[in-house]
Write a protein that holds these residues in place. Structure first.
Motif, PDB file in Angstrom:
ATOM      1  N   ALA A   1      44.620  33.878  45.919  1.00 35.80           N
ATOM      2  CA  ALA A   1      43.583  33.064  45.292  1.00 35.80           C
ATOM      3  C   ALA A   1      42.523  33.932  44.621  1.00 35.80           C
ATOM      4  CB  ALA A   1      42.948  32.145  46.330  1.00 35.80           C
ATOM      5  N   GLY A   2      42.095  34.988  45.318  1.00 38.65           N
ATOM      6  CA  GLY A   2      41.072  35.872  44.768  1.00 38.65           C
ATOM      7  C   GLY A   2      41.540  36.519  43.472  1.00 38.65           C
ATOM      8  N   ASN A   3      42.819  36.907  43.465  1.00 40.83           N
ATOM      9  CA  ASN A   3      43.356  37.536  42.257  1.00 40.83           C
ATOM     10  C   ASN A   3      43.564  36.531  41.136  1.00 40.83           C
ATOM     11  OD1 ASN A   3      43.668  40.457  42.636  1.00 40.83           O
ATOM     12  ND2 ASN A   3      44.778  39.820  44.452  1.00 40.83           N
ATOM     13  N   MET A   4      43.902  35.292  41.511  1.00 43.10           N
ATOM     14  CA  MET A   4      44.065  34.262  40.491  1.00 43.10           C
ATOM     15  C   MET A   4      42.726  33.996  39.804  1.00 43.10           C
ATOM     16  SD  MET A   4      45.791  30.487  40.969  1.00 43.10           S
ATOM     17  CE  MET A   4      47.529  30.827  41.128  1.00 43.10           C
ATOM     18  N   ILE A   5      41.659  33.951  40.595  1.00 40.06           N
ATOM     19  CA  ILE A   5      40.324  33.735  40.017  1.00 40.06           C
ATOM     20  C   ILE A   5      39.955  34.910  39.104  1.00 40.06           C
ATOM     21  CG2 ILE A   5      37.868  33.529  40.586  1.00 40.06           C
ATOM     22  CD1 ILE A   5      38.743  32.004  43.123  1.00 40.06           C
ATOM     23  N   GLN A   6      40.311  36.097  39.558  1.00 34.73           N
ATOM     24  CA  GLN A   6      40.024  37.280  38.730  1.00 34.73           C
ATOM     25  C   GLN A   6      40.768  37.200  37.392  1.00 34.73           C
ATOM     26  OE1 GLN A   6      39.951  40.992  40.731  1.00 34.73           O
ATOM     27  NE2 GLN A   6      40.464  42.189  38.919  1.00 34.73           N
ATOM     28  N   ASP A   7      42.063  36.854  37.441  1.00 31.92           N
ATOM     29  CA  ASP A   7      42.842  36.738  36.199  1.00 31.92           C
ATOM     30  C   ASP A   7      42.218  35.706  35.259  1.00 31.92           C
ATOM     31  OD1 ASP A   7      44.557  38.584  37.208  1.00 31.92           O
ATOM     32  OD2 ASP A   7      46.110  37.145  37.805  1.00 31.92           O
ATOM     33  N   TRP A   8      41.779  34.618  35.851  1.00 36.79           N
ATOM     34  CA  TRP A   8      41.123  33.549  35.082  1.00 36.79           C
ATOM     35  C   TRP A   8      39.881  34.089  34.367  1.00 36.79           C
ATOM     36  CZ3 TRP A   8      41.854  28.364  33.954  1.00 36.79           C
ATOM     37  CH2 TRP A   8      40.739  27.617  33.599  1.00 36.79           C
ATOM     38  N   CYS A   9      39.069  34.849  35.102  1.00 38.95           N
ATOM     39  CA  CYS A   9      37.839  35.393  34.518  1.00 38.95           C
ATOM     40  C   CYS A   9      38.167  36.357  33.381  1.00 38.95           C
ATOM     41  CB  CYS A   9      37.021  36.123  35.587  1.00 38.95           C
ATOM     42  SG  CYS A   9      36.272  35.012  36.756  1.00 38.95           S
ATOM     43  N   VAL A  10      39.190  37.170  33.595  1.00 34.08           N
ATOM     44  CA  VAL A  10      39.570  38.131  32.553  1.00 34.08           C
ATOM     45  C   VAL A  10      40.011  37.381  31.296  1.00 34.08           C
ATOM     46  CG1 VAL A  10      41.249  39.933  31.945  1.00 34.08           C
ATOM     47  CG2 VAL A  10      40.123  39.971  34.189  1.00 34.08           C
TER      48      VAL A  10
ATOM     49  N   MET B   1      33.839  29.099  36.204  1.00 35.41           N
ATOM     50  CA  MET B   1      34.104  28.815  34.795  1.00 35.41           C
ATOM     51  C   MET B   1      35.208  27.784  34.617  1.00 35.41           C
ATOM     52  SD  MET B   1      33.783  32.665  33.418  1.00 35.41           S
ATOM     53  CE  MET B   1      33.521  32.078  31.761  1.00 35.41           C
ATOM     54  N   GLY B   2      35.144  26.746  35.401  1.00 35.94           N
ATOM     55  CA  GLY B   2      36.095  25.653  35.242  1.00 35.94           C
ATOM     56  C   GLY B   2      37.296  25.719  36.171  1.00 35.94           C
ATOM     57  N   LEU B   3      37.519  26.847  36.810  1.00 41.01           N
ATOM     58  CA  LEU B   3      38.613  26.942  37.783  1.00 41.01           C
ATOM     59  C   LEU B   3      38.030  26.621  39.160  1.00 41.01           C
ATOM     60  CD1 LEU B   3      41.634  27.639  38.083  1.00 41.01           C
ATOM     61  CD2 LEU B   3      40.928  29.950  38.738  1.00 41.01           C
ATOM     62  N   ILE B   4      38.525  25.544  39.748  1.00 38.86           N
ATOM     63  CA  ILE B   4      37.893  25.059  40.969  1.00 38.86           C
ATOM     64  C   ILE B   4      38.712  25.471  42.180  1.00 38.86           C
ATOM     65  CG2 ILE B   4      37.182  22.986  42.217  1.00 38.86           C
ATOM     66  CD1 ILE B   4      36.803  21.821  39.257  1.00 38.86           C
ATOM     67  N   SER B   5      38.033  26.076  43.132  1.00 37.93           N
ATOM     68  CA  SER B   5      38.715  26.558  44.325  1.00 37.93           C
ATOM     69  C   SER B   5      37.954  26.122  45.554  1.00 37.93           C
ATOM     70  CB  SER B   5      38.803  28.088  44.287  1.00 37.93           C
ATOM     71  OG  SER B   5      37.503  28.646  44.160  1.00 37.93           O
ATOM     72  N   CYS B   6      38.652  26.032  46.657  1.00 32.58           N
ATOM     73  CA  CYS B   6      37.976  25.699  47.904  1.00 32.58           C
ATOM     74  C   CYS B   6      38.722  26.331  49.072  1.00 32.58           C
ATOM     75  CB  CYS B   6      37.889  24.181  48.099  1.00 32.58           C
ATOM     76  SG  CYS B   6      39.480  23.362  48.133  1.00 32.58           S
ATOM     77  N   SER B   7      38.012  26.539  50.165  1.00 28.25           N
ATOM     78  CA  SER B   7      38.683  26.994  51.380  1.00 28.25           C
ATOM     79  C   SER B   7      37.997  26.374  52.580  1.00 28.25           C
ATOM     80  CB  SER B   7      38.686  28.522  51.470  1.00 28.25           C
ATOM     81  OG  SER B   7      37.382  29.018  51.632  1.00 28.25           O
ATOM     82  N   PHE B   8      38.771  26.213  53.630  1.00 29.37           N
ATOM     83  CA  PHE B   8      38.306  25.520  54.832  1.00 29.37           C
ATOM     84  C   PHE B   8      38.749  26.286  56.083  1.00 29.37           C
ATOM     85  CE2 PHE B   8      38.880  22.287  51.628  1.00 29.37           C
ATOM     86  CZ  PHE B   8      37.869  21.357  51.840  1.00 29.37           C
TER      87      PHE B   8
ATOM     88  N   TRP C   1      47.624  27.484  37.016  1.00 28.68           N
ATOM     89  CA  TRP C   1      46.392  27.816  37.722  1.00 28.68           C
ATOM     90  C   TRP C   1      46.239  26.932  38.964  1.00 28.68           C
ATOM     91  CZ3 TRP C   1      44.447  32.290  36.254  1.00 28.68           C
ATOM     92  CH2 TRP C   1      44.632  32.712  34.944  1.00 28.68           C
ATOM     93  N   ARG C   2      47.339  26.794  39.681  1.00 22.03           N
ATOM     94  CA  ARG C   2      47.279  25.947  40.871  1.00 22.03           C
ATOM     95  C   ARG C   2      47.820  26.717  42.075  1.00 22.03           C
ATOM     96  NH1 ARG C   2      49.682  19.859  41.305  1.00 22.03           N
ATOM     97  NH2 ARG C   2      51.667  20.920  40.964  1.00 22.03           N
ATOM     98  N   TYR C   3      47.163  26.532  43.167  1.00 27.53           N
ATOM     99  CA  TYR C   3      47.549  27.242  44.397  1.00 27.53           C
ATOM    100  C   TYR C   3      47.101  26.413  45.588  1.00 27.53           C
ATOM    101  CZ  TYR C   3      47.239  30.841  48.100  1.00 27.53           C
ATOM    102  OH  TYR C   3      47.369  31.544  49.265  1.00 27.53           O
TER     103      TYR C   3
END
Lengths: 155, 422
Positions: free
Chosen positions: B185-194, B330-337, B357-359
């Motif tokens: 997830a962390g890397n997916m968010i990073q790719d999104w930002c890039v 920036m529009g990519l929504i993530s959550c953790s519990f 962009w789904r996980y």
């Protein structure tokens, strides 16, 4: 008299008219993805389950909101989103243990059932009385409320 | 009965309102050290974006809200707590006596030990005052370097990007949001930002911030796995996490670990002194241990429970709060519990769809959900909390979830609502 939405999954045929009516009332479009009430089909078991907010007393969404954008409608008991105040932070969507507050990316705000101000369109649209709007005192509302209280221990 | 509350954030304000609800006569004072109406730090990014005015960050909107409730909100800094004489001393020389004291002083940004961090043009993004400074410097085209890619850092990315700045993020760990998101997830968010034209250096470290004469205000030295580089900056934002505000409690006798240690009634080791919110080290529902959870839902849940205890209501115990976060990068929504990292001997179910962009990742102990992570999912995500906190036995639905974690809502409905499909 407090009224509540009463849902009887056994009567639901999955016609989705409630979702159409809800999305039209809430967003002005016939689009089930914008509906506050959702029908979940269980094809293996042959059952459709309508599901929406029970307006629970705990109001996790309301307490979690950082900008007071969720308020109680004193007439209906519904917890309503104040669109002008909602910043779209989505904390309510994770705080609600029933998953009934959802983020709407188009508006950048959250949406949830507001009982249409006391005249819920879903109940009017339902042709089989799977969704009815009734006096909370003699329906299954208390049962649902008990469930809500049990589902998450009042920490 | 005199209730004094240190801190005008969400936890302190909710506690004050709940005390008033339970006791119409009690004296209630909130002491906050910022010269603002009680506001929500969480709303600051939306103010920076320009979606809301400053007053949109306020916790309460009705005119005279606190006055109507007869809650005295004072602007002062608490310098010490004297638990023997039951007073708190303020920076304006006044002492305030209490019968019951709530410490809800929140947290403050960590100050990384980087040469040059303490100068104008280097800011945290924590207070409204910080937001004003950032807004003044984050002009279109400005070069902005953000130290840290944690939760707060990510949530202000969009605000900065929308101001058309040239943005670089430097994160010490190997991925973005390392304390909230797993590796994928962390890397997916990073790719999104890039993809959104943000420069991201993970495994990077800011070594020094030097003020220079020239087109830009600073030269920032950054160490990366491949060497050292020097970047121009007009604004440096330091967002390397937060820590509880406890320094004023040094001689108070109150037991402090990471935060203020509280019992299940939210009371500290010192009688009649309670703590709640970011500053409190309270019970974590998932681990059973006591930990600081600097999150909004915990702050407000604490506020409700601590108020009941402060007015002496029996049986108002905190059974534990759940660590959870939701983040819009920036529009990519993530959550953790909960225990999103998983538990020893547990099982997990994962679906990764990088192109969409789904996980989603679910963590189980036996047939109970104990944690979860999701990206790109915004509908019904609260049921993850519901399933974790109700410790619902998922039965056959656990096997279905192992096959397809996207069925989480069906599993929730089946195991909690409808006997026919259980």
């Amino acid at each position: 008299m407090q009224m509540s939405l009463v849902i009887d999954a056994n009567k639901c045929t999955g016609c989705l008219q409630c979702e159409m009516a809800c999305s039209y009332e809430g967003e002005g479009v016939f689009n089930p993805t914008k509906s506050r009430i959702k029908i979940f089909p269980f094809h293996d078991e042959g059952i459709f389950v309508p599901y929406t907010c029970t307006q629970c007393d705990e109001a996790w969404c309301m307490h979690a909101c950082p900008v007071e954008a969720i308020v109680i409608n004193k007439a209906t008991g519904a917890k309503e989103i104040v669109n002008d105040l909602c910043v779209g932070c989505k904390v309510c969507t994770i705080a609600c243990p029933f998953g009934t507050v959802n983020y709407n990316a188009d508006s950048g705000k959250v949406i949830k059932c507001d009982l249409c101000g006391g005249d819920p369109e879903c109940a009017k649209a339902c042709p089989t009385d799977a969704i009815t709007y009734q006096d909370a005192n003699w329906t299954g509302y208390d049962k649902m409320k008990d469930y809500a209280a049990k589902a998450v221990p009042a920490s | 009965m005199k209730h004094v509350i240190i801190g005008a954030g969400p936890s302190g304000v909710v506690a004050a309102e709940q005390i008033r609800k339970l006791n119409t006569k009690a004296s209630i004072t909130i002491i906050g050290d910022e010269p603002e109406a009680p506001y929500s730090r969480m709303a600051i990014p939306y103010h920076l974006i320009g979606d809301i005015e400053e007053k949109g960050t306020h916790l309460r909107h009705a005119k005279g809200h606190f006055k109507t409730l007869n809650i005295d909100v004072r602007n002062a800094r608490v310098e010490a707590v004297d638990s023997t004489n039951k007073t708190v001393s303020l920076n304006n020389g006044a002492d305030v006596s209490y019968d019951k004291l709530l410490i809800a002083s929140g947290s403050r940004p960590n100050a990384p030990s980087i040469p040059g961090i303490d100068q104008a043009g280097v800011h945290s993004c924590w207070t409204l005052e910080d937001a004003r400074a950032i807004a003044a410097l984050a002009k279109p085209g400005a070069k902005v370097i953000q130290i840290g890619a944690g939760f707060i850092a990510c949530i202000i990315l969009e605000a900065l990007a929308r101001r058309d700045v040239d943005l670089t993020v430097v994160e010490m760990e190997d991925r973005m949001v390392p304390r909230m998101m797993d590796n994928v997830a962390g890397n997916m968010i990073q790719d999104w930002c890039v993809e959104k034209n943000i420069n991201v250096f993970s495994n990077g470290q800011v070594m020094e911030i030097v003020k220079v004469d020239g087109d830009h205000t600073f030269k920032v030295k950054v160490k990366t796995p491949t060497g050292e580089t020097e970047l121009d900056a007009d604004l440096v934002i330091s967002a390397t996490g937060v820590s509880p505000c406890v320094d004023f409690l040094a001689d108070s006798g109150i037991e402090i670990d990471t935060g203020i240690i509280i019992n299940k009634n939210m009371e500290t080791n010192v009688p009649d002194i309670y703590a709640s919110g970011d500053v409190a080290q309270g019970k974590d529902f998932c681990t059973g241990e006591y930990a600081v959870q600097a999150i909004q839902p915990t702050a407000t849940e604490h506020g409700v429970i601590v108020a009941q205890n402060m007015v002496g209501r029996k049986g108002a115990e905190c059974g534990g709060t759940i660590n959870m976060n939701v983040l819009d990068t920036m529009g990519l929504i993530s959550c953790s519990f909960g225990l999103w990292q998983g538990v020893e001997g547990g099982e997990s179910s994962t679906l990764v769809e990088k192109d969409k962009w789904r996980y989603i990742n679910l963590q189980f102990e036996d047939d109970v959900l104990v944690g979860g992570t999701a990206i790109g999912m915004t509908q019904h995500i609260g049921v993850m909390r519901g399933l974790i906190q109700s410790e619902t036995s998922l039965g056959k639905w656990k096997d279905r979830l192992l096959e397809n974690p996207l069925q989480i809502m069906d599993a929730y409905l089946a195991s909690t609502h409808t006997a026919a499909i259980r």
